[in-house]
Motif scaffolding. Structure first.
Motif, PDB file in Angstrom:
ATOM      1  N   THR A 145       0.812  -1.221   0.000  1.00 26.45           N
ATOM      2  CA  THR A 145       0.000   0.000   0.000  1.00 26.45           C
ATOM      3  C   THR A 145       0.842   1.266   0.000  1.00 26.45           C
ATOM      4  O   THR A 145       0.451   2.285  -0.584  1.00 26.45           O
ATOM      5  CB  THR A 145      -0.941   0.022   1.219  1.00 26.45           C
ATOM      6  OG1 THR A 145      -0.171  -0.150   2.416  1.00 26.45           O
ATOM      7  CG2 THR A 145      -1.959  -1.095   1.124  1.00 26.45           C
ATOM      8  N   ILE A 149       0.390   4.657  -2.409  1.00 27.20           N
ATOM      9  CA  ILE A 149       0.150   6.006  -1.890  1.00 27.20           C
ATOM     10  C   ILE A 149       1.173   6.981  -2.471  1.00 27.20           C
ATOM     11  O   ILE A 149       0.827   8.082  -2.926  1.00 27.20           O
ATOM     12  CB  ILE A 149       0.211   6.005  -0.352  1.00 27.20           C
ATOM     13  CG1 ILE A 149      -0.983   5.226   0.224  1.00 27.20           C
ATOM     14  CG2 ILE A 149       0.219   7.434   0.187  1.00 27.20           C
ATOM     15  CD1 ILE A 149      -0.872   4.932   1.711  1.00 27.20           C
ATOM     16  N   ILE A 175      -7.162  -2.501  -0.235  1.00 27.46           N
ATOM     17  CA  ILE A 175      -7.860  -2.207   1.023  1.00 27.46           C
ATOM     18  C   ILE A 175      -9.011  -3.169   1.255  1.00 27.46           C
ATOM     19  O   ILE A 175      -9.188  -3.711   2.355  1.00 27.46           O
ATOM     20  CB  ILE A 175      -8.376  -0.744   1.024  1.00 27.46           C
ATOM     21  CG1 ILE A 175      -7.201   0.231   1.128  1.00 27.46           C
ATOM     22  CG2 ILE A 175      -9.345  -0.517   2.186  1.00 27.46           C
ATOM     23  CD1 ILE A 175      -7.592   1.693   1.001  1.00 27.46           C
ATOM     24  N   LEU A 180      -8.292  -3.594   5.101  1.00 30.91           N
ATOM     25  CA  LEU A 180      -7.472  -2.581   5.760  1.00 30.91           C
ATOM     26  C   LEU A 180      -8.303  -1.318   6.000  1.00 30.91           C
ATOM     27  O   LEU A 180      -8.079  -0.259   5.404  1.00 30.91           O
ATOM     28  CB  LEU A 180      -6.240  -2.265   4.899  1.00 30.91           C
ATOM     29  CG  LEU A 180      -5.325  -3.456   4.574  1.00 30.91           C
ATOM     30  CD1 LEU A 180      -4.244  -3.055   3.582  1.00 30.91           C
ATOM     31  CD2 LEU A 180      -4.688  -3.996   5.851  1.00 30.91           C
ATOM     32  N   SER A 182      -8.369   0.753   8.305  1.00 32.80           N
ATOM     33  CA  SER A 182      -7.646   1.909   8.842  1.00 32.80           C
ATOM     34  C   SER A 182      -7.117   2.830   7.742  1.00 32.80           C
ATOM     35  O   SER A 182      -6.809   4.003   7.991  1.00 32.80           O
ATOM     36  CB  SER A 182      -6.486   1.443   9.721  1.00 32.80           C
ATOM     37  OG  SER A 182      -5.550   0.698   8.958  1.00 32.80           O
ATOM     38  N   LEU A 183      -7.016   2.301   6.506  1.00 34.27           N
ATOM     39  CA  LEU A 183      -6.508   3.098   5.392  1.00 34.27           C
ATOM     40  C   LEU A 183      -7.617   3.806   4.607  1.00 34.27           C
ATOM     41  O   LEU A 183      -7.333   4.594   3.705  1.00 34.27           O
ATOM     42  CB  LEU A 183      -5.693   2.217   4.437  1.00 34.27           C
ATOM     43  CG  LEU A 183      -4.355   1.699   4.972  1.00 34.27           C
ATOM     44  CD1 LEU A 183      -3.691   0.780   3.956  1.00 34.27           C
ATOM     45  CD2 LEU A 183      -3.424   2.855   5.321  1.00 34.27           C
ATOM     46  N   LYS A 184      -8.871   3.534   4.961  1.00 31.94           N
ATOM     47  CA  LYS A 184      -9.982   4.132   4.215  1.00 31.94           C
ATOM     48  C   LYS A 184     -10.025   5.657   4.307  1.00 31.94           C
ATOM     49  O   LYS A 184     -10.311   6.331   3.307  1.00 31.94           O
ATOM     50  CB  LYS A 184     -11.306   3.517   4.669  1.00 31.94           C
ATOM     51  CG  LYS A 184     -11.494   2.095   4.134  1.00 31.94           C
ATOM     52  CD  LYS A 184     -12.853   1.527   4.480  1.00 31.94           C
ATOM     53  CE  LYS A 184     -13.021   0.137   3.859  1.00 31.94           C
ATOM     54  NZ  LYS A 184     -14.332  -0.460   4.185  1.00 31.94           N
ATOM     55  N   GLN A 186      -7.501   7.634   4.473  1.00 27.05           N
ATOM     56  CA  GLN A 186      -6.457   8.120   3.572  1.00 27.05           C
ATOM     57  C   GLN A 186      -6.903   7.979   2.127  1.00 27.05           C
ATOM     58  O   GLN A 186      -6.648   8.856   1.297  1.00 27.05           O
ATOM     59  CB  GLN A 186      -5.160   7.338   3.804  1.00 27.05           C
ATOM     60  CG  GLN A 186      -3.958   7.970   3.117  1.00 27.05           C
ATOM     61  CD  GLN A 186      -2.651   7.515   3.720  1.00 27.05           C
ATOM     62  OE1 GLN A 186      -2.595   6.565   4.481  1.00 27.05           O
ATOM     63  NE2 GLN A 186      -1.575   8.191   3.389  1.00 27.05           N
ATOM     64  N   TRP A 187      -7.588   6.870   1.822  1.00 22.01           N
ATOM     65  CA  TRP A 187      -8.127   6.671   0.476  1.00 22.01           C
ATOM     66  C   TRP A 187      -9.102   7.799   0.136  1.00 22.01           C
ATOM     67  O   TRP A 187      -9.054   8.365  -0.964  1.00 22.01           O
ATOM     68  CB  TRP A 187      -8.848   5.315   0.400  1.00 22.01           C
ATOM     69  CG  TRP A 187      -9.515   5.081  -0.933  1.00 22.01           C
ATOM     70  CD1 TRP A 187      -8.976   4.482  -2.025  1.00 22.01           C
ATOM     71  CD2 TRP A 187     -10.847   5.468  -1.305  1.00 22.01           C
ATOM     72  NE1 TRP A 187      -9.881   4.471  -3.069  1.00 22.01           N
ATOM     73  CE2 TRP A 187     -11.031   5.069  -2.644  1.00 22.01           C
ATOM     74  CE3 TRP A 187     -11.894   6.110  -0.637  1.00 22.01           C
ATOM     75  CZ2 TRP A 187     -12.226   5.294  -3.336  1.00 22.01           C
ATOM     76  CZ3 TRP A 187     -13.081   6.341  -1.319  1.00 22.01           C
ATOM     77  CH2 TRP A 187     -13.244   5.937  -2.646  1.00 22.01           C
TER      78      TRP A 187
END
Length: 201
Positions: A145, A149, A175, A180, A182-184, A186-187
């Motif tokens: 990931t 990014i 994701i 994942l 926790s990365l949503k 940021q997405w």
């Protein structure tokens, strides 16, 4: 003659100079190691530097890693990595670049080396070169990931929102597949930046 590194074409002389700069940085930092370990690392890396110079433009990053051919221990390359990381933390980006570039030459199959090189290239404002490094990470480890990014951010910096959107889709798939959550956030933030960039076109 030249080799392709970091999406830019460098003469072999330029690459060789970077390897030498990496050696000089190591010389200073190795003083902190115990004498026996320092001697082993210096011997192995000196042999590696001499081999890189001898191979020159015949070096191929697609063949068997030079680390294996030279019988370099993982512990030796770990020392190089740790010194490079310390240089990066100290904002000595030129030295960090030289060390991480040397590591990718010695073993181009290690994801962490390319991530470190790409991060340093970004710190040096070499965005196109960094894009190549992070793209290689995505090839070596498609579910990484961090590389996705970085690629998205670089494409946005280069005013290429459509390419950024493609990377975002790949990021989204990772994701969902790996759950994942926790990365949503940021997405979502990256998606908003891309949408804003596309509207501005």
């Amino acid at each position: 003659k030249s080799i392709i590194l970091g999406s830019l074409q460098h003469s072999w002389d330029t690459v060789a100079k970077q390897v030498e700069k990496g050696q000089e940085a190591l010389e200073r930092h190795l003083l902190l190691l115990p004498a026996e370990e320092r001697g082993k690392v210096k011997k192995e890396l000196g042999r590696a530097a001499a081999e890189l110079k001898k191979m020159g433009t015949n070096l191929s990053l697609d063949s068997e890693p030079l680390q294996k051919k030279l019988g370099l221990h993982n512990s030796t390359l770990l020392v190089v990595y740790e010194v490079g990381y310390q240089c990066f933390k100290d904002k000595e980006f030129d030295e960090a670049f030289a060390l991480f570039l040397t590591l990718t030459l010695l073993n181009s199959r290690v994801v962490d080396y390319w991530i470190a090189l790409g991060s340093t290239q970004r710190a040096l404002h070499s965005e196109k070169a960094a894009l190549y490094s992070f793209s290689l990470v995505s090839l070596l480890d498609p579910s990484n990931t961090l590389s996705r990014i970085h690629c998205i951010e670089i494409y946005l910096h280069l005013q290429k929102p459509k390419d950024a959107l493609e990377e975002l889709e790949a990021f989204s798939e990772i994701i969902e597949e790996k759950k994942l959550d926790s990365l949503k956030p940021q997405w979502k933030l990256l998606k908003e930046k891309i949408d804003s960039n596309l509207k501005g076109k």
